[in-house]
Design a protein around this motif. Structure first.
Motif, PDB file in Angstrom:
ATOM      1  N   SER A 304     -42.995 -38.000  15.997  1.00 24.62           N
ATOM      2  CA  SER A 304     -43.656 -37.247  14.937  1.00 24.62           C
ATOM      3  C   SER A 304     -44.162 -35.938  15.503  1.00 24.62           C
ATOM      4  O   SER A 304     -44.374 -35.809  16.721  1.00 24.62           O
ATOM      5  CB  SER A 304     -44.808 -38.048  14.341  1.00 24.62           C
ATOM      6  N   VAL A 305     -44.348 -34.957  14.614  1.00 20.29           N
ATOM      7  CA  VAL A 305     -44.868 -33.652  15.015  1.00 20.29           C
ATOM      8  C   VAL A 305     -45.851 -33.188  13.953  1.00 20.29           C
ATOM      9  O   VAL A 305     -45.787 -33.615  12.797  1.00 20.29           O
ATOM     10  CB  VAL A 305     -43.743 -32.606  15.160  1.00 20.29           C
ATOM     11  N   PRO A 306     -46.778 -32.301  14.318  1.00 21.90           N
ATOM     12  CA  PRO A 306     -47.644 -31.703  13.306  1.00 21.90           C
ATOM     13  C   PRO A 306     -46.807 -30.952  12.265  1.00 21.90           C
ATOM     14  O   PRO A 306     -45.800 -30.319  12.610  1.00 21.90           O
ATOM     15  CB  PRO A 306     -48.533 -30.751  14.109  1.00 21.90           C
ATOM     16  N   CYS A 307     -47.229 -31.026  11.026  1.00 22.19           N
ATOM     17  CA  CYS A 307     -46.439 -30.452   9.934  1.00 22.19           C
ATOM     18  C   CYS A 307     -46.615 -28.947   9.806  1.00 22.19           C
ATOM     19  O   CYS A 307     -45.996 -28.317   8.948  1.00 22.19           O
ATOM     20  CB  CYS A 307     -46.794 -31.124   8.617  1.00 22.19           C
ATOM     21  N   GLY A 320     -30.942 -25.821  10.785  1.00 20.65           N
ATOM     22  CA  GLY A 320     -31.783 -25.414  11.901  1.00 20.65           C
ATOM     23  C   GLY A 320     -33.270 -25.571  11.704  1.00 20.65           C
ATOM     24  O   GLY A 320     -34.041 -25.398  12.650  1.00 20.65           O
ATOM     25  N   PHE A 321     -33.721 -25.927  10.490  1.00 21.58           N
ATOM     26  CA  PHE A 321     -35.145 -25.952  10.217  1.00 21.58           C
ATOM     27  C   PHE A 321     -35.515 -27.034   9.202  1.00 21.58           C
ATOM     28  O   PHE A 321     -34.680 -27.486   8.422  1.00 21.58           O
ATOM     29  CB  PHE A 321     -35.623 -24.600   9.653  1.00 21.58           C
ATOM     30  N   VAL A 322     -36.795 -27.411   9.241  1.00 22.60           N
ATOM     31  CA  VAL A 322     -37.422 -28.151   8.143  1.00 22.60           C
ATOM     32  C   VAL A 322     -38.520 -27.254   7.583  1.00 22.60           C
ATOM     33  O   VAL A 322     -39.322 -26.687   8.343  1.00 22.60           O
ATOM     34  CB  VAL A 322     -38.030 -29.486   8.599  1.00 22.60           C
ATOM     35  N   LEU A 323     -38.548 -27.110   6.273  1.00 22.96           N
ATOM     36  CA  LEU A 323     -39.522 -26.268   5.597  1.00 22.96           C
ATOM     37  C   LEU A 323     -40.519 -27.179   4.892  1.00 22.96           C
ATOM     38  O   LEU A 323     -40.140 -27.951   4.018  1.00 22.96           O
ATOM     39  CB  LEU A 323     -38.835 -25.355   4.587  1.00 22.96           C
ATOM     40  N   VAL A 324     -41.786 -27.108   5.286  1.00 24.34           N
ATOM     41  CA  VAL A 324     -42.796 -28.039   4.803  1.00 24.34           C
ATOM     42  C   VAL A 324     -43.775 -27.317   3.889  1.00 24.34           C
ATOM     43  O   VAL A 324     -44.427 -26.347   4.297  1.00 24.34           O
ATOM     44  CB  VAL A 324     -43.563 -28.691   5.963  1.00 24.34           C
ATOM     45  N   ALA A 325     -43.861 -27.794   2.643  1.00 27.71           N
ATOM     46  CA  ALA A 325     -44.820 -27.243   1.681  1.00 27.71           C
ATOM     47  C   ALA A 325     -46.173 -27.903   1.917  1.00 27.71           C
ATOM     48  O   ALA A 325     -46.407 -29.034   1.483  1.00 27.71           O
ATOM     49  CB  ALA A 325     -44.339 -27.493   0.252  1.00 27.71           C
ATOM     50  N   LEU A 335     -40.412 -25.257  10.577  1.00 28.55           N
ATOM     51  CA  LEU A 335     -40.327 -26.046  11.806  1.00 28.55           C
ATOM     52  C   LEU A 335     -38.877 -26.051  12.286  1.00 28.55           C
ATOM     53  O   LEU A 335     -37.974 -26.425  11.527  1.00 28.55           O
ATOM     54  CB  LEU A 335     -40.774 -27.489  11.566  1.00 28.55           C
ATOM     55  N   PRO A 336     -38.613 -25.627  13.531  1.00 30.98           N
ATOM     56  CA  PRO A 336     -37.236 -25.644  14.038  1.00 30.98           C
ATOM     57  C   PRO A 336     -36.782 -27.064  14.358  1.00 30.98           C
ATOM     58  O   PRO A 336     -37.590 -27.925  14.722  1.00 30.98           O
ATOM     59  CB  PRO A 336     -37.323 -24.800  15.315  1.00 30.98           C
ATOM     60  N   LEU A 337     -35.499 -27.303  14.222  1.00 26.21           N
ATOM     61  CA  LEU A 337     -34.897 -28.589  14.575  1.00 26.21           C
ATOM     62  C   LEU A 337     -34.084 -28.428  15.846  1.00 26.21           C
ATOM     63  O   LEU A 337     -33.311 -27.476  15.991  1.00 26.21           O
ATOM     64  CB  LEU A 337     -33.985 -29.077  13.452  1.00 26.21           C
ATOM     65  N   ASP A 338     -34.250 -29.393  16.796  1.00 29.53           N
ATOM     66  CA  ASP A 338     -33.429 -29.337  17.993  1.00 29.53           C
ATOM     67  C   ASP A 338     -32.097 -30.050  17.747  1.00 29.53           C
ATOM     68  O   ASP A 338     -31.820 -30.529  16.647  1.00 29.53           O
ATOM     69  CB  ASP A 338     -34.177 -29.910  19.198  1.00 29.53           C
ATOM     70  N   GLY A 341     -32.142 -33.428  16.174  1.00 30.04           N
ATOM     71  CA  GLY A 341     -32.746 -33.572  14.852  1.00 30.04           C
ATOM     72  C   GLY A 341     -34.252 -33.698  14.859  1.00 30.04           C
ATOM     73  O   GLY A 341     -34.855 -33.992  13.824  1.00 30.04           O
ATOM     74  N   MET A 342     -34.890 -33.458  16.021  1.00 31.11           N
ATOM     75  CA  MET A 342     -36.342 -33.536  16.085  1.00 31.11           C
ATOM     76  C   MET A 342     -36.958 -32.177  15.775  1.00 31.11           C
ATOM     77  O   MET A 342     -36.559 -31.165  16.346  1.00 31.11           O
ATOM     78  CB  MET A 342     -36.802 -33.991  17.468  1.00 31.11           C
ATOM     79  N   PRO A 343     -37.924 -32.156  14.869  1.00 35.35           N
ATOM     80  CA  PRO A 343     -38.597 -30.892  14.580  1.00 35.35           C
ATOM     81  C   PRO A 343     -39.574 -30.522  15.678  1.00 35.35           C
ATOM     82  O   PRO A 343     -40.116 -31.388  16.371  1.00 35.35           O
ATOM     83  CB  PRO A 343     -39.325 -31.172  13.258  1.00 35.35           C
ATOM     84  N   GLY A 344     -39.785 -29.219  15.828  1.00 29.23           N
ATOM     85  CA  GLY A 344     -40.765 -28.726  16.778  1.00 29.23           C
ATOM     86  C   GLY A 344     -41.945 -28.103  16.058  1.00 29.23           C
ATOM     87  O   GLY A 344     -42.075 -28.204  14.834  1.00 29.23           O
ATOM     88  N   GLU A 345     -42.807 -27.454  16.829  1.00 28.16           N
ATOM     89  CA  GLU A 345     -43.969 -26.811  16.242  1.00 28.16           C
ATOM     90  C   GLU A 345     -43.537 -25.646  15.354  1.00 28.16           C
ATOM     91  O   GLU A 345     -42.514 -25.005  15.586  1.00 28.16           O
ATOM     92  CB  GLU A 345     -44.911 -26.306  17.335  1.00 28.16           C
ATOM     93  N   ALA A 346     -44.341 -25.377  14.318  1.00 29.76           N
ATOM     94  CA  ALA A 346     -44.014 -24.330  13.359  1.00 29.76           C
ATOM     95  C   ALA A 346     -43.856 -22.981  14.054  1.00 29.76           C
ATOM     96  O   ALA A 346     -44.656 -22.610  14.924  1.00 29.76           O
ATOM     97  CB  ALA A 346     -45.090 -24.241  12.291  1.00 29.76           C
ATOM     98  N   VAL A 347     -42.815 -22.246  13.662  1.00 31.08           N
ATOM     99  CA  VAL A 347     -42.559 -20.928  14.241  1.00 31.08           C
ATOM    100  C   VAL A 347     -42.862 -19.811  13.246  1.00 31.08           C
ATOM    101  O   VAL A 347     -42.838 -18.627  13.619  1.00 31.08           O
ATOM    102  CB  VAL A 347     -41.096 -20.813  14.718  1.00 31.08           C
ATOM    103  N   ALA A 348     -43.137 -20.169  11.992  1.00 28.78           N
ATOM    104  CA  ALA A 348     -43.470 -19.164  10.984  1.00 28.78           C
ATOM    105  C   ALA A 348     -44.151 -19.846   9.812  1.00 28.78           C
ATOM    106  O   ALA A 348     -44.047 -21.078   9.638  1.00 28.78           O
ATOM    107  CB  ALA A 348     -42.217 -18.423  10.516  1.00 28.78           C
ATOM    108  N   GLN A 349     -44.848 -19.031   9.025  1.00 32.19           N
ATOM    109  CA  GLN A 349     -45.498 -19.503   7.803  1.00 32.19           C
ATOM    110  C   GLN A 349     -45.084 -18.592   6.647  1.00 32.19           C
ATOM    111  O   GLN A 349     -45.109 -17.362   6.786  1.00 32.19           O
ATOM    112  CB  GLN A 349     -47.028 -19.477   7.953  1.00 32.19           C
TER     113      GLN A 349
END
Length: 361
Positions: A304-307, A320-325, A335-338, A341-349
């Motif tokens: 799991s990762v912070p949303c 390449g990303f998951v977009l979390v509302a 959130l980028p995906l490696d 398929g694991m998401p990382g820390e948010a790179v933009a808002q």
């Protein structure tokens, strides 16, 4: 990894529902970090959206709720028609293969089918050839009553007296068998319906059976994988894997917690499955995006990762990303995906008031 995001539509709560958005927002596709949302449709509480071709459908999650249809063109939304949601606080809308919109109404515990053929025909009949609404009357856009069918979920309660005081329809999903399942958070059940549409475009909703889940589950959103059904339990913090038995009933074959410790105010929301057999589920309260391995009939949490914000109401996967509302932090986190398929820390808002739904185009 792609450095570009697609064009996005974002649903939100407006002042009617205690929010600060003005309606549906559109974000043009482009480089990550360059998003500039703009309002493209002003309406009350468009908390959930569905897109089919150039058509966009939005609920108004209000008392005596409504559904609105738009045509997307040139980065704008053209209003086409409105229909009653058939209940209070519609929270989900979906285009069904039967040719209807399926709307689930949370507060009233009702399920509504709106004939798209009838609605489009009506919209065309009240619109001039140059696209101008005849007479300029707002109610000219409302579809006729015969285009709308409503089913009421049977009265039921659950062990959570506050959240399960009666049936609460939360989401619908089409089955491989051509039926529709509706998650009833209040009644701890999945209701199966058959939807029909006559040659004249008149819809019908026939109740078939009720599939019970464990008391206190609070089923919210669902997703299919390899013929099995994954159910996010909003109230018990578990993802449940269900499979039809020979009688046609759904049987739980696995139930996996998505976090350690007591559930408390940790509430699961949206769930999706990717082509590699990974399931992603958002956990509000703990503000996590959890990844589970659902391959080969199994189910196991793998990380799991912070949303990237507060109160992840909904998310969407794009290349390449998951977009979390994140509803309570007024932004959609990127959130980028490696490669696994694991998401990382948010790179933009992406700044959007009270976002509740994000849909890539």
């Amino acid at each position: 990894m792609s450095a570009e995001l697609p064009t996005l539509l974002i649903g939100s709560y407006t002042a009617t529902g205690g929010g600060n958005a003005t309606g549906i927002s559109l974000v043009d596709g482009g480089p990550v970090g360059a998003a500039a949302p703009r309002t493209v449709a002003v309406l009350d509480d468009p908390s959930f959206l569905a897109v089919s071709g150039d058509r966009v459908y939005a609920v108004s999650e209000t008392n005596d709720g409504a559904v609105s249809a738009f045509r997307l063109h040139g980065g704008a939304l053209e209003h086409l028609w409105d229909a009653p949601a058939g209940g209070d606080a519609p929270c989900h809308v979906r285009v069904d293969p039967s040719g209807v919109l399926v709307v689930t109404n949370y507060v009233s515990g009702t399920v509504t089918a709106i004939s798209l053929a009838a609605a489009e025909s009506h919209a065309a009949s009240v619109t001039a050839s140059d696209g101008v609404v005849l007479h300029g009357e707002a109610d000219q856009r409302s579809v006729p009553a015969e285009a709308v069918a409503v089913a009421v979920l049977p009265d039921a309660t659950g062990p959570d007296e506050e959240r399960q005081d009666g049936p609460h329809a939360h989401q619908s999903i089409a089955t491989p068998d051509g039926t529709v399942l509706v998650a009833d958070l209040g009644g701890d059940a999945l209701h199966e319906f058959r939807i029909t549409v006559t040659a004249d475009g008149v819809p019908g909703v026939e109740a078939l059976r009720v599939h019970r889940v464990a008391p206190g589950t609070g089923p919210r959103h669902m997703a299919w994988i390899d013929g099995d059904l994954l159910v996010a339990g909003e109230l018990d913090g578990h993802v449940h894997r269900l499979r039809r038995d020979d009688s046609g009933s759904f049987v739980t074959i696995a139930a996996v917690p998505t976090f350690d410790g007591p559930v408390g105010e940790s509430l699961l929301s949206h769930i999706e499955v990717d082509d590699a057999g990974r399931a992603y589920v958002a956990v509000r309260g703990r503000d996590l995006l959890v990844v589970l391995d659902a391959r080969d009939g199994g189910l196991a949490a793998v990380g799991s990762v912070p949303c990237g914000g507060v109160w992840p109401r909904h998310f969407a996967r794009v290349p390449g990303f998951v977009l979390v509302a994140n509803q309570m932090s007024d932004a959609v986190a990127v959130l980028p995906l490696d490669s696994e398929g694991m998401p990382g820390e948010a790179v933009a808002q992406i700044p959007v008031g009270i976002p509740t739904c994000v849909v890539p185009l």
